[in-house]
Design a protein around this motif. Structure first.
Motif, PDB file in Angstrom:
ATOM      1  N   VAL A 136      -2.239   7.813 -10.028  1.00 47.74           N
ATOM      2  CA  VAL A 136      -2.776   7.008  -8.926  1.00 47.74           C
ATOM      3  C   VAL A 136      -2.341   7.569  -7.577  1.00 47.74           C
ATOM      4  CG1 VAL A 136      -2.930   4.676  -7.975  1.00 47.74           C
ATOM      5  CG2 VAL A 136      -2.660   4.996 -10.441  1.00 47.74           C
ATOM      6  N   LYS A 137      -3.301   7.685  -6.667  1.00 48.86           N
ATOM      7  CA  LYS A 137      -2.986   8.007  -5.278  1.00 48.86           C
ATOM      8  C   LYS A 137      -2.767   6.716  -4.486  1.00 48.86           C
ATOM      9  CE  LYS A 137      -4.774  12.596  -4.343  1.00 48.86           C
ATOM     10  NZ  LYS A 137      -5.561  13.390  -3.366  1.00 48.86           N
ATOM     11  N   THR A 138      -2.439   6.847  -3.200  1.00 51.81           N
ATOM     12  CA  THR A 138      -2.131   5.688  -2.371  1.00 51.81           C
ATOM     13  C   THR A 138      -3.018   5.665  -1.133  1.00 51.81           C
ATOM     14  OG1 THR A 138      -0.522   6.705  -0.887  1.00 51.81           O
ATOM     15  CG2 THR A 138       0.282   6.019  -3.058  1.00 51.81           C
ATOM     16  N   VAL A 139      -2.970   4.563  -0.394  1.00 50.06           N
ATOM     17  CA  VAL A 139      -3.809   4.426   0.797  1.00 50.06           C
ATOM     18  C   VAL A 139      -3.381   5.356   1.922  1.00 50.06           C
ATOM     19  CG1 VAL A 139      -4.440   2.027   0.313  1.00 50.06           C
ATOM     20  CG2 VAL A 139      -2.394   2.516   1.674  1.00 50.06           C
ATOM     21  N   SER A 140      -2.176   5.908   1.841  1.00 48.98           N
ATOM     22  CA  SER A 140      -1.684   6.757   2.929  1.00 48.98           C
ATOM     23  C   SER A 140      -1.862   8.246   2.652  1.00 48.98           C
ATOM     24  CB  SER A 140      -0.203   6.471   3.199  1.00 48.98           C
ATOM     25  OG  SER A 140       0.583   6.870   2.097  1.00 48.98           O
ATOM     26  N   GLU A 141      -2.609   8.615   1.585  1.00 52.96           N
ATOM     27  CA  GLU A 141      -2.757  10.019   1.202  1.00 52.96           C
ATOM     28  C   GLU A 141      -3.283  10.883   2.339  1.00 52.96           C
ATOM     29  OE1 GLU A 141      -1.850  11.414  -1.640  1.00 52.96           O
ATOM     30  OE2 GLU A 141      -1.225   9.532  -2.560  1.00 52.96           O
ATOM     31  N   ALA A 142      -4.122  10.293   3.218  1.00 52.28           N
ATOM     32  CA  ALA A 142      -4.803  11.090   4.250  1.00 52.28           C
ATOM     33  C   ALA A 142      -3.867  11.514   5.374  1.00 52.28           C
ATOM     34  CB  ALA A 142      -5.991  10.296   4.813  1.00 52.28           C
ATOM     35  N   TRP A 143      -2.679  10.881   5.501  1.00 56.38           N
ATOM     36  CA  TRP A 143      -1.873  11.203   6.688  1.00 56.38           C
ATOM     37  C   TRP A 143      -0.370  11.340   6.457  1.00 56.38           C
ATOM     38  CZ3 TRP A 143      -4.383   6.440   6.102  1.00 56.38           C
ATOM     39  CH2 TRP A 143      -3.565   5.338   5.953  1.00 56.38           C
ATOM     40  N   GLN A 144       0.170  10.989   5.295  1.00 54.48           N
ATOM     41  CA  GLN A 144       1.619  11.123   5.133  1.00 54.48           C
ATOM     42  C   GLN A 144       1.995  11.125   3.659  1.00 54.48           C
ATOM     43  OE1 GLN A 144       3.166   7.549   7.015  1.00 54.48           O
ATOM     44  NE2 GLN A 144       3.237   6.455   5.076  1.00 54.48           N
ATOM     45  N   ILE A 145       3.242  11.554   3.371  1.00 52.96           N
ATOM     46  CA  ILE A 145       3.777  11.422   2.024  1.00 52.96           C
ATOM     47  C   ILE A 145       4.017   9.941   1.762  1.00 52.96           C
ATOM     48  CG2 ILE A 145       5.726  11.966   0.528  1.00 52.96           C
ATOM     49  CD1 ILE A 145       6.079  14.559   2.110  1.00 52.96           C
ATOM     50  N   PRO A 146       3.454   9.383   0.709  1.00 53.79           N
ATOM     51  CA  PRO A 146       3.536   7.933   0.485  1.00 53.79           C
ATOM     52  C   PRO A 146       4.957   7.444   0.246  1.00 53.79           C
ATOM     53  CG  PRO A 146       1.780   8.919  -0.817  1.00 53.79           C
ATOM     54  CD  PRO A 146       2.597  10.045  -0.276  1.00 53.79           C
ATOM     55  N   SER A 147       5.216   6.244   0.717  1.00 50.66           N
ATOM     56  CA  SER A 147       6.496   5.590   0.475  1.00 50.66           C
ATOM     57  C   SER A 147       6.499   4.954  -0.914  1.00 50.66           C
ATOM     58  CB  SER A 147       6.726   4.496   1.521  1.00 50.66           C
ATOM     59  OG  SER A 147       5.767   3.457   1.349  1.00 50.66           O
ATOM     60  N   VAL A 148       7.671   4.486  -1.352  1.00 45.11           N
ATOM     61  CA  VAL A 148       7.761   3.774  -2.623  1.00 45.11           C
ATOM     62  C   VAL A 148       6.885   2.531  -2.582  1.00 45.11           C
ATOM     63  CG1 VAL A 148       9.288   2.491  -4.170  1.00 45.11           C
ATOM     64  CG2 VAL A 148      10.068   4.644  -3.148  1.00 45.11           C
ATOM     65  N   ALA A 149       6.947   1.782  -1.492  1.00 39.53           N
ATOM     66  CA  ALA A 149       6.158   0.554  -1.380  1.00 39.53           C
ATOM     67  C   ALA A 149       4.670   0.842  -1.496  1.00 39.53           C
ATOM     68  CB  ALA A 149       6.465  -0.153  -0.064  1.00 39.53           C
ATOM     69  N   GLU A 150       4.209   1.920  -0.872  1.00 46.40           N
ATOM     70  CA  GLU A 150       2.784   2.272  -0.949  1.00 46.40           C
ATOM     71  C   GLU A 150       2.402   2.684  -2.362  1.00 46.40           C
ATOM     72  OE1 GLU A 150       2.059   3.772   3.643  1.00 46.40           O
ATOM     73  OE2 GLU A 150       3.014   5.103   2.192  1.00 46.40           O
ATOM     74  N   ASN A 151       3.303   3.378  -3.051  1.00 43.65           N
ATOM     75  CA  ASN A 151       3.041   3.707  -4.448  1.00 43.65           C
ATOM     76  C   ASN A 151       2.947   2.453  -5.308  1.00 43.65           C
ATOM     77  OD1 ASN A 151       3.029   6.723  -5.329  1.00 43.65           O
ATOM     78  ND2 ASN A 151       4.603   6.639  -3.738  1.00 43.65           N
ATOM     79  N   LEU A 152       3.848   1.523  -5.094  1.00 46.45           N
ATOM     80  CA  LEU A 152       3.824   0.283  -5.875  1.00 46.45           C
ATOM     81  C   LEU A 152       2.535  -0.496  -5.626  1.00 46.45           C
ATOM     82  CD1 LEU A 152       7.516  -0.930  -5.346  1.00 46.45           C
ATOM     83  CD2 LEU A 152       6.571   0.258  -7.344  1.00 46.45           C
ATOM     84  N   ASP A 153       2.123  -0.580  -4.370  1.00 47.07           N
ATOM     85  CA  ASP A 153       0.881  -1.285  -4.048  1.00 47.07           C
ATOM     86  C   ASP A 153      -0.315  -0.633  -4.747  1.00 47.07           C
ATOM     87  OD1 ASP A 153       2.182  -3.115  -2.464  1.00 47.07           O
ATOM     88  OD2 ASP A 153       1.710  -2.112  -0.570  1.00 47.07           O
ATOM     89  N   ALA A 154      -0.354   0.696  -4.727  1.00 52.89           N
ATOM     90  CA  ALA A 154      -1.468   1.413  -5.363  1.00 52.89           C
ATOM     91  C   ALA A 154      -1.484   1.180  -6.869  1.00 52.89           C
ATOM     92  CB  ALA A 154      -1.367   2.903  -5.051  1.00 52.89           C
ATOM     93  N   LEU A 155      -0.303   1.170  -7.485  1.00 53.19           N
ATOM     94  CA  LEU A 155      -0.240   0.917  -8.920  1.00 53.19           C
ATOM     95  C   LEU A 155      -0.742  -0.486  -9.249  1.00 53.19           C
ATOM     96  CD1 LEU A 155       3.242   2.516  -9.688  1.00 53.19           C
ATOM     97  CD2 LEU A 155       1.000   3.453 -10.291  1.00 53.19           C
ATOM     98  N   ARG A 156      -0.398  -1.460  -8.420  1.00 55.03           N
ATOM     99  CA  ARG A 156      -0.873  -2.828  -8.642  1.00 55.03           C
ATOM    100  C   ARG A 156      -2.394  -2.907  -8.505  1.00 55.03           C
ATOM    101  NH1 ARG A 156       3.734  -3.921  -5.102  1.00 55.03           N
ATOM    102  NH2 ARG A 156       5.487  -4.713  -6.351  1.00 55.03           N
ATOM    103  N   VAL A 157      -2.928  -2.247  -7.481  1.00 55.16           N
ATOM    104  CA  VAL A 157      -4.380  -2.237  -7.274  1.00 55.16           C
ATOM    105  C   VAL A 157      -5.089  -1.627  -8.484  1.00 55.16           C
ATOM    106  CG1 VAL A 157      -6.227  -1.131  -5.924  1.00 55.16           C
ATOM    107  CG2 VAL A 157      -4.322  -2.242  -4.759  1.00 55.16           C
ATOM    108  N   ALA A 158      -4.594  -0.486  -8.941  1.00 57.17           N
ATOM    109  CA  ALA A 158      -5.229   0.206 -10.056  1.00 57.17           C
ATOM    110  C   ALA A 158      -5.145  -0.600 -11.346  1.00 57.17           C
ATOM    111  CB  ALA A 158      -4.583   1.579 -10.246  1.00 57.17           C
ATOM    112  N   SER A 159      -3.981  -1.159 -11.637  1.00 59.97           N
ATOM    113  CA  SER A 159      -3.822  -1.930 -12.858  1.00 59.97           C
ATOM    114  C   SER A 159      -4.737  -3.154 -12.862  1.00 59.97           C
ATOM    115  CB  SER A 159      -2.363  -2.355 -13.023  1.00 59.97           C
ATOM    116  OG  SER A 159      -2.169  -3.056 -14.231  1.00 59.97           O
ATOM    117  N   ALA A 160      -4.838  -3.817 -11.716  1.00 61.91           N
ATOM    118  CA  ALA A 160      -5.714  -4.989 -11.630  1.00 61.91           C
ATOM    119  C   ALA A 160      -7.178  -4.597 -11.785  1.00 61.91           C
ATOM    120  CB  ALA A 160      -5.496  -5.701 -10.297  1.00 61.91           C
ATOM    121  N   ALA A 161      -7.596  -3.511 -11.154  1.00 66.43           N
ATOM    122  CA  ALA A 161      -8.992  -3.087 -11.224  1.00 66.43           C
ATOM    123  C   ALA A 161      -9.388  -2.686 -12.634  1.00 66.43           C
ATOM    124  CB  ALA A 161      -9.239  -1.925 -10.266  1.00 66.43           C
ATOM    125  N   ALA A 162      -8.432  -2.172 -13.400  1.00 60.24           N
ATOM    126  CA  ALA A 162      -8.730  -1.748 -14.767  1.00 60.24           C
ATOM    127  C   ALA A 162      -8.812  -2.910 -15.734  1.00 60.24           C
ATOM    128  CB  ALA A 162      -7.655  -0.763 -15.241  1.00 60.24           C
TER     129      ALA A 162
END
Length: 424
Positions: A272-298
């Motif tokens: 899973v990528k994160t919402v900040s891929e376009a401009w910075q190395i993602p933080s832990v919080a951004e990674n966690l948010d992305a994982l939650r989004v992906a798991s819910a969508a699946a």
């Protein structure tokens, strides 16, 4: 040794639950442990990641520690350079049957990394002789093939369930027709198997067109069943590898679409990528948010195939099988066959500037937004595939291709469940 990855994936498959995984890595030991702990504590199936730093990727095992001592941050974890007992302490209480951890590294010469992960008690990594050489290294391909053969033999000699994920399905994935990605990940799987690996995963990178991607993943699964019947494998999908949307809404929807693609095609795991891929190395919080989004969508119901998928399936299957067979016919040794195939141009990665790649092939976007061959160079295609190649690529078209997905999602492209025309 552990074999945690295979058992974890098998359990998730039985429950028809997608496993999600971040790509994060940090140089500081405490920060890396905190990130792994936060991922570990999520309440849905996740795999942990230790991504190594860019110094380690090129074999520099001194500069990473010097940078850390100077108070600088790294873009990954220097697993070779940190004291091994410290890495084991970092993993203690986290790594286990309920939380496999994979080391991701990008290294054409992987033996030191693989030695280090084995000494740390781990058994799962990724890469491949082509997929970690062509995009990331100037090393001659024959050297990478030899190094990966040695590394595979070391891994299976030291651990009972050594697992390698082919990165072949992600070779410049945003600019590469699906058939080449599929052929490469299957060929790397055959290479791993020839050198004793019996546990592996096969990758595919989300592309530019939903129906084409759905067909492609099904082709990958069918060919893996045919060519790799004697090993344990699963399919891992990557959220789009190219230029990412710059708006939070666009990036979030692209993450959701990759999770739905994984769900609908029965992929077992999603990187899973994160919402900040376009401009910075993602933080832990951004990674966690992305994982939650992906798991819910699946979690929603699977969407049935549409008629156009059959056309894509037949086309991709014909091309991918042709590439695999032509390579395997060159030499009984898969590594030697891969090296010879690139020398002859029977494998040729679009827009890849490695010296051992002929760089005669191109791809284009057709009027539906699907990836098609432009110039096929010396690829061994025949009949309709050769006739349907779409010709030379203009520089303006390349720019449009690079921005196509980001532009679609930043401007509210309808999602797959609503169809391309926005209708239910």
């Amino acid at each position: 040794m552990s074999g945690y990855m295979d058992r974890f994936i098998a359990d998730a498959r039985r429950r028809e639950t997608l496993v999600v995984q971040p790509r994060m890595g940090f140089g500081n030991i405490a920060t890396m442990r905190a990130g792994l702990r936060d991922v570990h504590d999520l309440d849905f199936p996740v795999v942990g990641t230790i991504t190594v730093d860019s110094y380690t990727r090129v074999g520099d095992h001194v500069s990473s520690i010097e940078r850390l001592r100077a108070g600088e941050e790294l873009n990954g974890y220097p697993i070779v350079s940190h004291p091994m007992e410290k890495t084991r302490e970092m993993l203690a209480g986290l790594y286990g049957p309920g939380f496999p951890i994979q080391v991701r590294h990008g290294t054409a010469l992987p033996l030191r990394v693989i030695e280090s992960l084995v000494l740390a008690g781990l058994d799962t990594t990724e890469g491949g002789p082509v997929s970690y050489c062509m995009p990331y290294s100037r090393l001659p391909l024959e050297y990478a093939v030899s190094a990966w053969a040695e590394s595979c033999r070391y891994l299976v000699g030291e651990v009972e369930h050594g697992h390698i994920e082919s990165f072949g399905g992600c070779l410049l994935g945003q600019l590469c027709p699906p058939s080449l990605l599929i052929a490469m990940t299957v060929l790397e799987g055959l290479f791993f198997a020839q050198h004793g690996v019996r546990s592996m995963s096969l990758s595919y990178a989300q592309g530019t067109h939903d129906d084409q991607d759905r067909a492609a993943v099904r082709v990958l699964r069918a060919l893996a069943q045919e060519y790799l019947p004697s090993v344990t494998w699963h399919v891992v999908l990557y959220t789009y590898m190219g230029l990412f949307p710059s708006t939070p809404d666009g990036a979030t929807e692209l993450i959701r679409s990759s999770a739905r693609l994984a769900r609908d095609t029965s992929c077992e795991r999603l990187i899973v990528k994160t919402v900040s891929e376009a401009w910075q190395i993602p933080s832990v919080a951004e990674n966690l948010d992305a994982l939650r989004v992906a798991s819910a969508a699946a979690g929603g119901p699977r969407v049935a195939a549409v008629p156009q998928e059959k056309e894509y399936f037949d086309e991709i299957m014909e091309e991918a099988r042709c590439l695999i067979e032509e390579v395997l016919n060159l030499d009984a040794d898969v590594g030697a066959a891969l090296t010879r195939a690139f020398a002859l141009g029977l494998l040729d990665i679009p827009f890849c500037l490695h010296a051992d790649n002929q760089n005669r092939t191109t791809c284009v976007l057709d009027d539906q937004g699907a990836l098609k061959w432009g110039d096929i160079g010396n690829l061994p295609f025949r009949g309709s595939v050769r006739q349907n190649a779409m010709g030379q690529l203009e520089s303006s078209e390349l720019y449009r291709m690079l921005n196509h997905v980001a532009h679609r999602y930043d401007h509210g492209q309808p999602n797959r469940e609503k169809g391309d025309d926005g209708k239910s």
